[in-house]
Design a protein around this motif. Structure first.
Motif, PDB file in Angstrom:
ATOM      1  N   UNK A 165      48.038  34.846  43.004  1.00  0.00           N
ATOM      2  CA  UNK A 165      46.685  35.591  43.413  1.00  0.00           C
ATOM      3  C   UNK A 165      45.685  34.846  43.645  1.00  0.00           C
ATOM      4  N   UNK A 166      45.346  33.655  42.859  1.00  0.00           N
ATOM      5  CA  UNK A 166      44.217  32.701  42.820  1.00  0.00           C
ATOM      6  C   UNK A 166      44.660  31.953  44.146  1.00  0.00           C
ATOM      7  N   UNK A 167      45.793  31.320  44.289  1.00  0.00           N
ATOM      8  CA  UNK A 167      46.044  30.238  45.238  1.00  0.00           C
ATOM      9  C   UNK A 167      45.807  30.968  46.701  1.00  0.00           C
ATOM     10  N   UNK A 168      46.392  32.127  46.858  1.00  0.00           N
ATOM     11  CA  UNK A 168      46.305  32.690  48.303  1.00  0.00           C
ATOM     12  C   UNK A 168      45.070  33.678  48.549  1.00  0.00           C
ATOM     13  N   UNK A 169      44.318  33.502  47.331  1.00  0.00           N
ATOM     14  CA  UNK A 169      43.080  34.394  47.372  1.00  0.00           C
ATOM     15  C   UNK A 169      43.568  35.979  47.772  1.00  0.00           C
ATOM     16  N   UNK A 170      44.579  36.468  47.117  1.00  0.00           N
ATOM     17  CA  UNK A 170      44.711  37.939  47.586  1.00  0.00           C
ATOM     18  C   UNK A 170      43.964  39.088  47.292  1.00  0.00           C
ATOM     19  N   UNK A 171      43.714  40.003  48.307  1.00  0.00           N
ATOM     20  CA  UNK A 171      42.768  41.016  48.328  1.00  0.00           C
ATOM     21  C   UNK A 171      43.292  42.126  48.993  1.00  0.00           C
ATOM     22  N   UNK A 172      42.904  43.370  48.804  1.00  0.00           N
ATOM     23  CA  UNK A 172      43.380  44.548  49.419  1.00  0.00           C
ATOM     24  C   UNK A 172      44.754  44.669  49.498  1.00  0.00           C
ATOM     25  N   UNK A 173      45.404  45.062  50.533  1.00  0.00           N
ATOM     26  CA  UNK A 173      46.889  45.459  50.468  1.00  0.00           C
ATOM     27  C   UNK A 173      47.980  44.319  49.833  1.00  0.00           C
ATOM     28  N   UNK A 174      47.560  43.348  50.050  1.00  0.00           N
ATOM     29  CA  UNK A 174      48.316  42.154  49.680  1.00  0.00           C
ATOM     30  C   UNK A 174      48.282  41.894  48.256  1.00  0.00           C
ATOM     31  N   UNK A 190      34.744  53.046  47.109  1.00  0.00           N
ATOM     32  CA  UNK A 190      34.280  51.606  47.372  1.00  0.00           C
ATOM     33  C   UNK A 190      34.291  51.009  45.976  1.00  0.00           C
ATOM     34  N   UNK A 191      33.991  51.949  44.832  1.00  0.00           N
ATOM     35  CA  UNK A 191      33.575  51.215  43.607  1.00  0.00           C
ATOM     36  C   UNK A 191      35.085  51.194  42.770  1.00  0.00           C
ATOM     37  N   UNK A 192      35.991  51.879  43.185  1.00  0.00           N
ATOM     38  CA  UNK A 192      37.084  51.902  42.510  1.00  0.00           C
ATOM     39  C   UNK A 192      38.079  50.589  42.996  1.00  0.00           C
ATOM     40  N   UNK A 215      38.680  47.134  40.640  1.00  0.00           N
ATOM     41  CA  UNK A 215      40.074  46.710  40.531  1.00  0.00           C
ATOM     42  C   UNK A 215      40.053  45.080  40.978  1.00  0.00           C
ATOM     43  N   UNK A 216      39.382  44.670  41.961  1.00  0.00           N
ATOM     44  CA  UNK A 216      39.324  43.189  42.374  1.00  0.00           C
ATOM     45  C   UNK A 216      38.644  42.526  41.218  1.00  0.00           C
ATOM     46  N   UNK A 217      37.531  42.912  40.613  1.00  0.00           N
ATOM     47  CA  UNK A 217      36.821  42.392  39.587  1.00  0.00           C
ATOM     48  C   UNK A 217      37.668  42.354  38.444  1.00  0.00           C
ATOM     49  N   UNK A 218      38.511  43.197  38.014  1.00  0.00           N
ATOM     50  CA  UNK A 218      39.280  43.315  36.961  1.00  0.00           C
ATOM     51  C   UNK A 218      40.213  42.161  37.052  1.00  0.00           C
ATOM     52  N   UNK A 219      41.067  42.188  38.350  1.00  0.00           N
ATOM     53  CA  UNK A 219      42.026  41.292  38.443  1.00  0.00           C
ATOM     54  C   UNK A 219      41.458  39.722  38.617  1.00  0.00           C
ATOM     55  N   UNK A 220      40.492  39.762  39.050  1.00  0.00           N
ATOM     56  CA  UNK A 220      39.822  38.215  39.307  1.00  0.00           C
ATOM     57  C   UNK A 220      39.588  37.774  37.582  1.00  0.00           C
ATOM     58  N   UNK A 267      44.750  52.222  37.534  1.00  0.00           N
ATOM     59  CA  UNK A 267      43.544  51.683  38.150  1.00  0.00           C
ATOM     60  C   UNK A 267      43.984  51.078  39.692  1.00  0.00           C
ATOM     61  N   UNK A 268      45.034  50.454  39.680  1.00  0.00           N
ATOM     62  CA  UNK A 268      45.678  49.696  40.959  1.00  0.00           C
ATOM     63  C   UNK A 268      46.036  51.150  41.879  1.00  0.00           C
ATOM     64  N   UNK A 269      46.622  52.167  41.348  1.00  0.00           N
ATOM     65  CA  UNK A 269      46.990  53.676  42.112  1.00  0.00           C
ATOM     66  C   UNK A 269      45.733  53.951  42.725  1.00  0.00           C
ATOM     67  N   UNK A 270      44.546  54.091  41.983  1.00  0.00           N
ATOM     68  CA  UNK A 270      43.423  54.572  42.277  1.00  0.00           C
ATOM     69  C   UNK A 270      42.844  53.966  43.580  1.00  0.00           C
ATOM     70  N   UNK A 271      42.829  52.569  43.394  1.00  0.00           N
ATOM     71  CA  UNK A 271      42.408  51.826  44.596  1.00  0.00           C
ATOM     72  C   UNK A 271      43.041  51.742  45.698  1.00  0.00           C
ATOM     73  N   UNK A 272      44.485  52.071  45.565  1.00  0.00           N
ATOM     74  CA  UNK A 272      45.453  51.874  46.603  1.00  0.00           C
ATOM     75  C   UNK A 272      45.236  53.106  47.515  1.00  0.00           C
ATOM     76  N   UNK A 273      44.652  54.321  47.379  1.00  0.00           N
ATOM     77  CA  UNK A 273      44.666  55.371  48.014  1.00  0.00           C
ATOM     78  C   UNK A 273      43.812  55.160  49.325  1.00  0.00           C
ATOM     79  N   UNK A 274      44.076  55.788  50.424  1.00  0.00           N
ATOM     80  CA  UNK A 274      43.410  55.525  51.584  1.00  0.00           C
ATOM     81  C   UNK A 274      42.027  56.082  51.392  1.00  0.00           C
ATOM     82  N   UNK A 275      41.613  57.139  50.965  1.00  0.00           N
ATOM     83  CA  UNK A 275      40.179  57.742  50.792  1.00  0.00           C
ATOM     84  C   UNK A 275      39.847  57.171  49.260  1.00  0.00           C
TER      85      UNK A 275
END
Length: 177
Positions: free
Chosen positions: A129-138, A54-56, A60-65, A43-51
């Motif tokens: 992840x929570x303290x720094x509110x990491x999203x996207x590439x971070x 948006x749903x993936x 990922x962000x929802x699942x990590x949260x 799931x992380x690999x799929x979301x990391x792709x450039x193309x």
């Protein structure tokens, strides 16, 4: 040979000479490495792709949260109790295994202790992840870093377990023969 002998031969309590122990160890570390903070690595690999759709990325962000909040809630509510219980169990396993020579306790300790380190690393990653509110590439970078730490712990654990298991099997062979 009766039924009981067959069952106890299949479920041998001498762990390091038992194929089931090594299968369980491989499955443990394989699944631990695949599920990073409760999120499947694909799931992380799929979301990391450039193309990536948006749903993936959203998934990922929802699942990590969700998993981050779950880990931090559990630690906040009963972390001290869990830590005390884990330390108690690991101490009992270490004493019965390495002081009193019970091979099953040694095997469980060699599986449990590294998993407790992975649990600690998961808590630290979730907190970051929570303290720094990491999203996207971070976020992807932190997930990758956590996976690498888990894999390093796993490699060291498998190596130490294999060396200890070979030592145990050789000493049983020497003493038994």
């Amino acid at each position: 040979m009766d039924w009981y002998e067959t069952v106890f031969e299949l479920i041998d309590m001498r762990s390091f000479s038992n194929l089931w122990f090594w299968i369980a160890l491989a499955v443990l570390w394989s699944s631990t490495s695949h599920w990073v903070l409760g999120v499947p690595w694909d799931m992380v690999l799929r979301a990391r792709k450039k193309d990536a759709p948006d749903q993936s990325v959203t998934d990922l962000h929802d699942m990590v949260r969700i998993n981050t909040n779950r880990i931090l809630y559990i630690v906040h509510e009963s972390g001290l109790l869990i830590a005390g219980f884990v330390c108690f169990v690991l101490t009992v396993l270490a004493l019965t295994g390495f002081i009193y020579g019970r091979e099953i306790s040694q095997a469980l300790f060699l599986m449990g202790f590294p998993m407790s380190l992975v649990g600690l690393a998961s808590f630290l990653s979730a907190r970051k992840i929570r303290m720094q509110a990491l999203e996207g590439a971070l976020l992807y970078k932190q997930m990758n870093r956590h996976r690498i730490v888990t894999q390093i712990i796993g490699m060291i654990s498998i190596f130490v377990t294999a060396m200890w298991g070979m030592l145990q099997n050789m000493s049983v062979g020497v003493l038994g023969g």
